[in-house]
Design an enzyme around this catalytic site. Structure first.
Site, short mmCIF file in Angstrom:
data_model
loop_
_atom_site.label_atom_id
_atom_site.label_comp_id
_atom_site.label_asym_id
_atom_site.label_seq_id
_atom_site.Cartn_x
_atom_site.Cartn_y
_atom_site.Cartn_z
N ILE A 14 -0.08 9.82 5.89
CA ILE A 14 0.62 10.13 4.63
C ILE A 14 0.20 11.50 4.09
O ILE A 14 1.04 12.27 3.62
CB ILE A 14 0.35 9.01 3.60
CG1 ILE A 14 1.04 7.70 4.06
CG2 ILE A 14 0.79 9.41 2.21
CD1 ILE A 14 0.65 6.46 3.26
N ALA A 87 -6.77 10.54 0.26
CA ALA A 87 -7.79 10.06 1.21
C ALA A 87 -8.25 8.66 0.81
O ALA A 87 -8.46 8.38 -0.37
CB ALA A 87 -8.97 11.02 1.23
N GLY A 88 -8.39 7.82 1.79
CA GLY A 88 -8.86 6.47 1.51
C GLY A 88 -9.24 5.76 2.79
O GLY A 88 -8.88 6.20 3.89
N GLN A 148 -8.90 -8.59 2.22
CA GLN A 148 -9.04 -7.21 1.72
C GLN A 148 -9.36 -7.22 0.21
O GLN A 148 -8.87 -6.37 -0.52
CB GLN A 148 -7.77 -6.41 1.96
CG GLN A 148 -7.52 -6.07 3.43
CD GLN A 148 -6.51 -4.95 3.57
OE1 GLN A 148 -5.37 -5.13 3.19
NE2 GLN A 148 -6.92 -3.82 4.12
N TYR A 151 -10.86 -3.90 -0.75
CA TYR A 151 -9.89 -2.78 -0.66
C TYR A 151 -8.86 -2.88 -1.79
O TYR A 151 -8.61 -1.90 -2.50
CB TYR A 151 -9.19 -2.83 0.71
CG TYR A 151 -8.04 -1.85 0.84
CD1 TYR A 151 -8.26 -0.48 0.94
CD2 TYR A 151 -6.72 -2.30 0.89
CE1 TYR A 151 -7.21 0.42 1.06
CE2 TYR A 151 -5.66 -1.41 1.02
CZ TYR A 151 -5.91 -0.05 1.10
OH TYR A 151 -4.86 0.84 1.22
N PRO A 181 1.82 2.69 -1.73
CA PRO A 181 2.67 2.53 -0.54
C PRO A 181 2.64 1.09 -0.04
O PRO A 181 1.70 0.35 -0.30
CB PRO A 181 2.02 3.44 0.50
CG PRO A 181 1.02 4.27 -0.24
CD PRO A 181 0.62 3.48 -1.43
N GLY A 182 3.67 0.73 0.70
CA GLY A 182 3.69 -0.55 1.38
C GLY A 182 4.41 -0.41 2.70
O GLY A 182 5.45 0.26 2.77
N1 LIG Z 1 -0.12 3.21 5.63
C1 LIG Z 1 0.14 2.34 4.67
O1 LIG Z 1 1.03 1.47 4.80
C2 LIG Z 1 -0.62 2.35 3.38
C3 LIG Z 1 -0.41 1.28 2.51
C4 LIG Z 1 -1.07 1.27 1.30
C5 LIG Z 1 -1.91 2.32 0.96
N2 LIG Z 1 -2.11 3.34 1.82
C6 LIG Z 1 -3.01 4.42 1.37
O2 LIG Z 1 -2.48 5.68 1.71
C7 LIG Z 1 -3.53 6.60 1.96
C8 LIG Z 1 -3.33 7.26 3.31
O3 LIG Z 1 -3.26 6.25 4.29
P1 LIG Z 1 -2.76 6.48 5.77
O4 LIG Z 1 -2.08 5.21 6.17
O5 LIG Z 1 -2.09 7.77 5.91
O6 LIG Z 1 -4.19 6.47 6.51
P2 LIG Z 1 -4.82 7.37 7.67
O7 LIG Z 1 -6.03 6.63 8.08
O8 LIG Z 1 -3.79 7.71 8.69
O9 LIG Z 1 -5.23 8.72 6.91
C9 LIG Z 1 -6.30 8.75 6.00
C10 LIG Z 1 -7.00 10.09 6.13
O10 LIG Z 1 -8.04 10.12 5.16
C11 LIG Z 1 -9.17 10.72 5.74
N3 LIG Z 1 -10.38 10.32 5.05
C12 LIG Z 1 -10.97 9.10 5.05
N4 LIG Z 1 -12.09 9.13 4.31
C13 LIG Z 1 -12.21 10.39 3.82
C14 LIG Z 1 -13.17 11.04 3.01
N5 LIG Z 1 -14.25 10.42 2.57
N6 LIG Z 1 -12.96 12.35 2.69
C15 LIG Z 1 -11.89 13.02 3.16
N7 LIG Z 1 -10.96 12.46 3.95
C16 LIG Z 1 -11.12 11.15 4.28
C17 LIG Z 1 -9.15 10.26 7.18
O11 LIG Z 1 -9.94 11.12 8.02
C18 LIG Z 1 -7.65 10.29 7.50
O12 LIG Z 1 -7.27 11.54 8.06
C19 LIG Z 1 -4.83 5.81 1.87
O13 LIG Z 1 -5.42 5.99 0.59
C20 LIG Z 1 -4.37 4.37 2.03
O14 LIG Z 1 -5.24 3.46 1.42
C21 LIG Z 1 -1.49 3.38 3.03
#
Ligand SMILES: NC(=O)c1ccc[n+]([C@@H]2O[C@H](COP(=O)([O-])OP(=O)(O)OC[C@H]3O[C@@H](n4cnc5c(N)ncnc54)[C@H](O)[C@@H]3O)[C@@H](O)[C@H]2O)c1
Length: 248
Positions: A14, A87-88, A148, A151, A181-182
């Site tokens: 994202i 970031a998460g 979770q 989380y 997001p979902g």
């Molecule tokens: N993919 C989904 O369906 C979904 C759903 C709900 C929430 N989210 C949220 O969206 C965000 C992005 O998720 P995503 O699916 O793209 O995940 P992803 O794992 O593909 O990307 C997350 C990025 O964050 C970076 N990261 C992790 N810890 C870090 C830190 N301490 N400092 C700097 N960078 C850090 C990772 O290296 C990674 O590149 C997150 O916060 C996640 O919780 C995603």
């Protein structure tokens, strides 16, 4: 005048999509992540497409690293008035097996990291009398999520932080919103979580009102609007981008 944005967790998923979209919209982007090689790849792609970006390595939970990265971004492109706190981390642990360290790690990154980055960037927005903060939370905070608890609770804190910050920063011309997001596919996190789904991706898509799974670009589109001038009367809001998984 060109605006400057910081996107965290921007080496993948994202955050990468948000960086690419904001750059396409003419915004200079600080692409921040733990994964520097990933950031550099995103920056190369943005530059090849005619945009402006810089790779920044930091953990959002480390104030010293975040301050140094933001300093580099300011030096490259000027004051940072747009922030995407993306970031998460996530994982699955049954409630009875959770220990304090699991909570601490989750809250350290997802909540305290979001707090640190926002506080470090704030002086630029305050000086400009204009700013946009978008926090990426999670629909799991709205619906609950099996195994979770930690989380979902951390993302609930992000939603709550959004509301309080909207009150605190609104008078400075800064809006603060969050996107939960979902069912966003093709990210590292969603691929890692895939084995946990009780149903196939096709069945999951059919269960959603829009009948398709989400892509990182779906979140990036909403971010593009939330950081624009057009969204100036929107603050403290939770803008679900989830295909209708959670209705509010
Ligand atoms: N993919 C989904 O369906 C979904 C759903 C709900 C929430 N989210 C949220 O969206 C965000 C992005 O998720 P995503 O699916 O793209 O995940 P992803 O794992 O593909 O990307 C997350 C990025 O964050 C970076 N990261 C992790 N810890 C870090 C830190 N301490 N400092 C700097 N960078 C850090 C990772 O290296 C990674 O590149 C997150 O916060 C996640 O919780 C995603």
């Amino acid at each position: 005048m060109t605006k400057t944005a910081l996107v965290t967790g921007a080496a993948a998923g994202i955050g990468k999509a948000c960086s690419q979209r904001l750059a396409r919209d003419g915004i200079a982007v600080g692409v921040l992540d733990l994964n520097l090689a990933g950031c550099e790849e995103v920056v190369s792609g943005i530059e090849a497409a005619g945009g402006r970006a810089i790779a920044l390595q930091a953990s959002i939970a480390d104030r010293g690293q975040v301050s140094a990265a933001v300093e580099k971004l300011r030096a490259a492109f000027g004051p940072v008035t747009i922030l995407i706190n993306n970031a998460g981390i996530s994982n699955f642990i049954a409630f009875e097996d959770l220990v304090e360290r699991d909570w601490e790690k989750m809250l350290e990154i997802n909540v305290i990291g979001t707090f640190i980055v926002t506080q470090v960037v704030l002086p630029d927005m305050k000086a400009a009398g204009w700013g946009r903060v978008v926090n990426i939370s999670s629909s799991s905070a709205q619906s609950g999520s099996l195994e979770q608890v930690h989380y979902a609770a951390s993302k609930g804190a992000v939603i709550s932080m959004t509301r309080s910050l909207a009150q605190a920063l609104g008078p400075m011309g800064i809006t603060v919103n969050n996107i939960p997001p979902g069912s966003i596919m093709n990210t590292i996190m969603s691929e890692a979580n895939r084995s946990r789904f009780q149903i196939s991706p096709a069945q999951l898509a059919q269960s959603l009102p829009v009948r398709r799974l989400g892509a990182p670009d779906d979140i990036a589109s909403a971010c593009a609007w939330l950081v624009s001038e057009d969204s100036g009367y929107v603050t403290g809001q939770t803008i679900g981008v989830n295909g209708g998984r959670v209705l509010s």
